[in-house]
Design a protein around this motif. Structure first.
Motif, PDB file in Angstrom:
ATOM      1  N   ARG A 149       0.858  -1.183   0.000  1.00 29.15           N
ATOM      2  CA  ARG A 149       0.000   0.000   0.000  1.00 29.15           C
ATOM      3  C   ARG A 149       0.894   1.233   0.000  1.00 29.15           C
ATOM      4  N   TYR A 187      -5.954  -4.294   1.286  1.00 30.77           N
ATOM      5  CA  TYR A 187      -5.157  -3.390   2.112  1.00 30.77           C
ATOM      6  C   TYR A 187      -6.045  -2.387   2.851  1.00 30.77           C
ATOM      7  N   ALA A 270      -0.357  -6.073   4.742  1.00 27.78           N
ATOM      8  CA  ALA A 270      -1.763  -6.151   4.348  1.00 27.78           C
ATOM      9  C   ALA A 270      -2.647  -6.490   5.537  1.00 27.78           C
TER      10      ALA A 270
END
Length: 298
Positions: A149, A187, A270
């Motif tokens: 992310r 995410y 995640a």
């Protein structure tokens, strides 16, 4: 790639007091070149503050400044997408900063070093100076780590990574990520919600995050944050109140690694993002979607 060739792309609007603090920290970071994009006023009520912001940018005498003063109000999303695309057309690498983010001395040097080191590694799509204890994997120590992310609070990237950002919406990129096996909420459940609101709210960051997930790219994060958001007040565009994202006072910048790690995502990332951004209860989601449909017709 020399650090002095890496510019900061600065986005500002109508908060001169915030900008003054940001400029102080950019000076302390010895930033050599600034591309400043000052958005136009929404109405006559903002004109004085907008002009004060532009005066502060024009008064900078400690760095080379290339100021673009917008003649209309683009809003944050359109301003960032257009400005970064312009800089990406003429610079291989750059750092992006907004007018409500401050950072400790050494932040720019850390980001520039990461940009130099990973310049030719296609697995790495961006770097950032921000992280938070809620999403930092355990055991990272003083070393950088990799996250699937990406980030929008003081970040850097390369023209190679930005390519394709203007071609698809966040929802299109989300669908492409799902097609390659990444669940839309892998995410955090906040991402698909923001993707659906991208055009309505004039957002940009969620597209950047899904741009990474679409391509399997990684973001280099520091072991602790060098960045503080000072704009969580009534004048903020997208962030009001820090709540659980409040953090301890900033520490000195992490030391530059003697050996930068190989690009491999920490398996905890995640999981941590899903834990801090879980799906909302379905009655709440249904009620919100009905409100949006009544208000916006979609």
């Amino acid at each position: 790639m020399d650090a002095s060739s890496i510019p900061v792309v600065l986005f500002a609007y109508a908060r001169p007091a915030h900008l003054a603090r940001v400029l102080e920290c950019l000076r302390a970071n010895e930033v050599p070149v600034i591309y400043a994009y000052a958005d136009g006023a929404r109405s006559h009520l903002d004109e004085a503050a907008v002009e004060e912001v532009r005066a502060k940018l024009r008064a900078i005498d400690w760095a080379e400044v290339r100021l673009t003063a917008r003649t209309e109000n683009l809003g944050l999303g359109r301003n960032v997408l257009a400005g970064v695309s312009e800089v990406a057309a003429c610079h291989e690498a750059f750092v992006v900063w907004e007018d409500d983010l401050i950072a400790v001395p050494g932040t720019y040097a850390w980001l520039a070093a990461a940009l130099r080191h990973y310049a030719s590694d296609p697995r790495v799509m961006s770097v950032t100076g921000w992280t938070h204890p809620r999403v930092t994997p355990p055991g990272v120590g003083a070393a950088p780590y990799f996250d699937g992310r990406a980030e929008c609070w003081v970040w850097g990237t390369w023209a190679r990574s930005w390519r394709g950002m203007a071609d698809e919406t966040a929802e299109m990129k989300m669908a492409a990520a799902v097609a390659r096996g990444v669940a839309s909420g892998a995410y955090g459940a906040d991402l698909p919600e923001m993707a659906r609101a991208e055009r309505r709210r004039n957002l940009w960051a969620v597209r950047w995050l899904y741009h990474h997930l679409q391509q399997g790219g990684l973001c280099v994060r520091p072991p602790w944050s060098m960045v503080e958001h000072i704009g969580t007040d009534a004048g903020a565009t997208n962030v009001i109140g820090s709540g659980p994202w409040s953090a301890d006072p900033l520490r000195a910048a992490p030391p530059l690694p003697e050996s930068w790690p190989a690009a491999q995502e920490d398996s905890a990332c995640a999981v941590l993002w899903r834990a801090v951004n879980p799906p909302a209860p379905w009655p709440w989601r249904l009620a919100r979607r009905l409100r949006e449909k009544l208000r916006f017709g979609r």
